[in-house]
Design a protein around this motif. Structure first.
Motif, short mmCIF file in Angstrom:
data_model
loop_
_atom_site.label_atom_id
_atom_site.label_comp_id
_atom_site.label_asym_id
_atom_site.label_seq_id
_atom_site.Cartn_x
_atom_site.Cartn_y
_atom_site.Cartn_z
N THR A 1 35.20 40.05 38.88
CA THR A 1 34.26 41.01 38.95
C THR A 1 34.69 42.05 40.09
OG1 THR A 1 32.63 39.67 38.14
CG2 THR A 1 31.71 41.62 39.51
N ARG B 1 29.85 48.20 38.66
CA ARG B 1 30.21 46.77 38.80
C ARG B 1 31.08 46.43 37.58
NH1 ARG B 1 25.80 42.75 39.61
NH2 ARG B 1 25.16 43.19 37.52
N LEU B 2 32.32 45.84 37.45
CA LEU B 2 33.03 45.64 36.17
C LEU B 2 33.30 44.31 36.23
CD1 LEU B 2 35.61 48.75 36.32
CD2 LEU B 2 33.42 48.70 35.28
N THR B 3 33.02 43.48 34.97
CA THR B 3 33.38 42.06 35.06
C THR B 3 34.30 41.80 33.73
OG1 THR B 3 31.32 41.51 35.91
CG2 THR B 3 32.39 39.84 34.71
N ASP C 1 28.44 47.63 34.56
CA ASP C 1 27.06 47.95 35.08
C ASP C 1 27.05 49.02 36.05
OD1 ASP C 1 26.06 45.41 33.49
OD2 ASP C 1 27.02 44.52 35.19
N GLU D 1 36.23 39.25 31.50
CA GLU D 1 36.02 37.59 31.32
C GLU D 1 37.11 37.26 30.11
OE1 GLU D 1 32.42 36.17 31.37
OE2 GLU D 1 32.94 34.04 31.40
N TYR E 1 35.48 39.57 43.23
CA TYR E 1 35.22 37.96 42.75
C TYR E 1 35.87 37.55 42.00
CZ TYR E 1 31.20 39.83 45.67
OH TYR E 1 30.45 40.65 46.42
N ARG F 1 37.13 34.86 35.15
CA ARG F 1 36.28 35.92 35.22
C ARG F 1 36.63 36.71 36.57
NH1 ARG F 1 31.46 33.53 34.87
NH2 ARG F 1 31.26 33.19 37.06
N SER G 1 23.86 49.37 31.43
CA SER G 1 24.98 48.04 31.10
C SER G 1 25.64 48.42 29.59
CB SER G 1 24.50 46.76 31.38
OG SER G 1 25.61 45.66 31.26
N VAL H 1 33.23 45.88 42.53
CA VAL H 1 32.34 46.66 42.73
C VAL H 1 32.96 47.83 43.32
CG1 VAL H 1 30.06 47.19 43.71
CG2 VAL H 1 30.41 44.93 42.39
N LYS I 1 29.12 46.44 27.02
CA LYS I 1 29.86 45.44 26.93
C LYS I 1 31.01 45.78 25.95
CE LYS I 1 29.79 40.25 26.11
NZ LYS I 1 29.34 39.36 25.75
#
Length: 134
Positions: free
Chosen positions: A129, A75-77, A64, A79, A117, A127, A6, A131, A8
């Protein structure tokens, strides 16, 4: 689902959007994602990073590398603590924009991802997210 690694990154300038694209490309290549899937993920990441910067006033992206059974993916988030979105269904429709864009960012990102999401609350930020599986 297991997170193998992961990272950030802050999104505070337009140069950070370029950094997001480069980082996503690097990670997608590292897991052996084909060129079509890389392009879809990088395009979605670029749209979401742009939204984070333009509408959210900046924020963060968490990337991630994930494994779920035999599937590997990213997986990208994204925020932010911006104004949030009052009507998510409308915001996802093509052509809807509160800025000067074409209104394709959220809907396009949803179509380019395998999973999408969104959590938002007016006055508290957004936020998103996504995938993309290999």
């Amino acid at each position: 689902m297991t997170v193998q690694r992961s990272d950030k990154r802050l999104i505070r300038t337009s140069e950070d959007i370029v950094m997001v694209r480069q980082l996503v490309r690097e990670w997608a290549k590292a897991i052996g994602m084909n060129l079509v899937d890389q392009t879809k993920l990088i395009t979605a990441a670029s749209e979401l990073a742009r939204n984070t910067f333009d509408y959210g006033g900046g924020g963060v992206m968490v990337i991630d590398q994930i494994i779920d059974g035999i599937k590997t993916g990213l997986r990208l988030t994204f925020e932010d603590k911006g104004p949030g979105i009052e009507d998510v269904e409308q915001a996802i429709k093509d052509g809807y924009t509160t800025g000067g864009g074409m209104g394709l960012g959220l809907g396009g990102a949803r179509r380019l991802a395998n999973e999408f999401y969104i959590y938002t609350k007016p006055g508290q930020g957004t936020r998103v997210t996504i995938v993309r599986w290999k």
